[in-house]
Write a protein that holds these residues in place. Structure first.
Motif, short mmCIF file in Angstrom:
data_model
loop_
_atom_site.label_atom_id
_atom_site.label_comp_id
_atom_site.label_asym_id
_atom_site.label_seq_id
_atom_site.Cartn_x
_atom_site.Cartn_y
_atom_site.Cartn_z
N PHE A 125 3.57 0.87 2.63
CA PHE A 125 3.63 -0.31 3.78
C PHE A 125 3.30 -1.81 3.00
CE2 PHE A 125 2.87 2.27 7.28
CZ PHE A 125 2.38 3.26 7.16
N PHE A 142 -5.02 -9.11 8.57
CA PHE A 142 -3.98 -8.21 8.03
C PHE A 142 -3.01 -7.86 9.16
CE2 PHE A 142 -4.35 -6.61 3.63
CZ PHE A 142 -5.46 -7.36 3.33
N TYR A 152 0.87 -1.00 0.00
CA TYR A 152 0.00 0.18 0.06
C TYR A 152 0.85 1.26 0.08
CZ TYR A 152 -4.25 -2.55 1.24
OH TYR A 152 -5.60 -3.28 1.31
N PHE A 160 0.55 -5.40 9.14
CA PHE A 160 1.38 -4.57 8.48
C PHE A 160 2.68 -4.39 9.02
CE2 PHE A 160 -1.66 -2.16 5.75
CZ PHE A 160 -2.82 -2.77 6.21
N GLY A 161 3.58 -3.94 8.25
CA GLY A 161 4.87 -3.70 8.58
C GLY A 161 5.02 -2.13 9.05
N PRO A 162 6.20 -1.51 9.59
CA PRO A 162 6.22 -0.15 10.08
C PRO A 162 6.08 0.84 8.85
CG PRO A 162 8.41 -1.32 10.33
CD PRO A 162 7.38 -2.34 9.66
#
Lengths: 114, 114
Positions: free
Chosen positions: B91, B102, B37, B104-106
């Protein structure tokens, strides 16, 4: 186009207040999600719902509750707002009928708790 | 537990050059989906590209491609011919249970220089 709307872009509340964040999607999606976004931490899942009146806790549900009385609407409630709940809140929806089942996001609500 | 790692907090790239944003993931589930994203300064999250764990070919969407290395558990995003409008947070995310969950990464902040 999928549209996810959130009731406010910016919100300022006082400690101890009850806060309602509203999210509405117009594409008949089954799944809806609430995240909070903080710098360096990415998005963290608070709650999600895969059907009306159904809800599941995410990674950080403490201090929050949710309500899904209608398929298109998913509300996030802060029963007694605290300063550590100052954050960006993002709502999303998805449906396996789209194939990829990607999440569609609203514009976000930046909440400040004083 | 599932986890996404993005080791580059910030990246710079010259306009018209290609750039790779790193993403590694951790899951023991054999069936999963990987997503990228984009979040511009306006705040909305824009879905870019998807890779399923069983997909044989790397995903491509216009100037975006996903370098999927399953054995290394990496899913790097490649942006070709960078444009000034590519400046944003990016992201990487993973979904294990279909329609839910879901992670998410940082995020990585990409800045495209003129």
């Amino acid at each position: 186009d999928v549209k996810v709307t959130q009731s406010s872009r910016y919100l300022v509340k006082r400690t101890g207040e009850k806060v309602f964040l509203e999210c509405v999607q117009d594409m008949d999606h089954e799944n809806m999600f609430w995240y909070r976004q903080d710098p360096g931490l990415g998005l963290r899942l608070i709650y999600f719902s895969y059907d009306v009146k159904m809800k599941e806790k995410g990674d950080i549900p403490e201090g929050y509750s949710v309500s899904r009385e209608k398929k298109e609407r998913f509300s996030l409630i802060l029963e007694s707002a605290s300063t550590n709940q100052t954050s960006m809140y993002l709502c999303a929806s998805s449906s396996p009928r789209t194939g990829v089942d990607e999440q569609f996001f609203g514009p976000g609500t930046r909440l400040t708790v004083l | 537990a599932q986890k996404i790692t993005q080791t580059q907090p910030g990246m710079f790239v010259q306009e018209k050059e290609a750039v790779t944003l790193d993403c590694t993931y951790d899951t023991s589930d054999p069936s999963y989906g990987l997503f990228w994203y984009k979040q511009p300064s306006s705040g909305e999250m824009i879905f870019l590209i998807y890779q399923g764990s069983y997909d044989q070919q790397n995903a491509t969407e216009g100037r975006y491609s996903l370098n999927f290395q399953k054995a290394r558990k990496s899913a790097n995003l490649v942006i070709s011919a960078s444009q000034l409008g590519d400046s944003a947070m990016y992201f990487c995310a993973m979904r294990v249970d279909y329609g839910q969950n879901f992670v998410f990464g940082p995020g990585t902040r990409l800045s495209v220089l003129p």
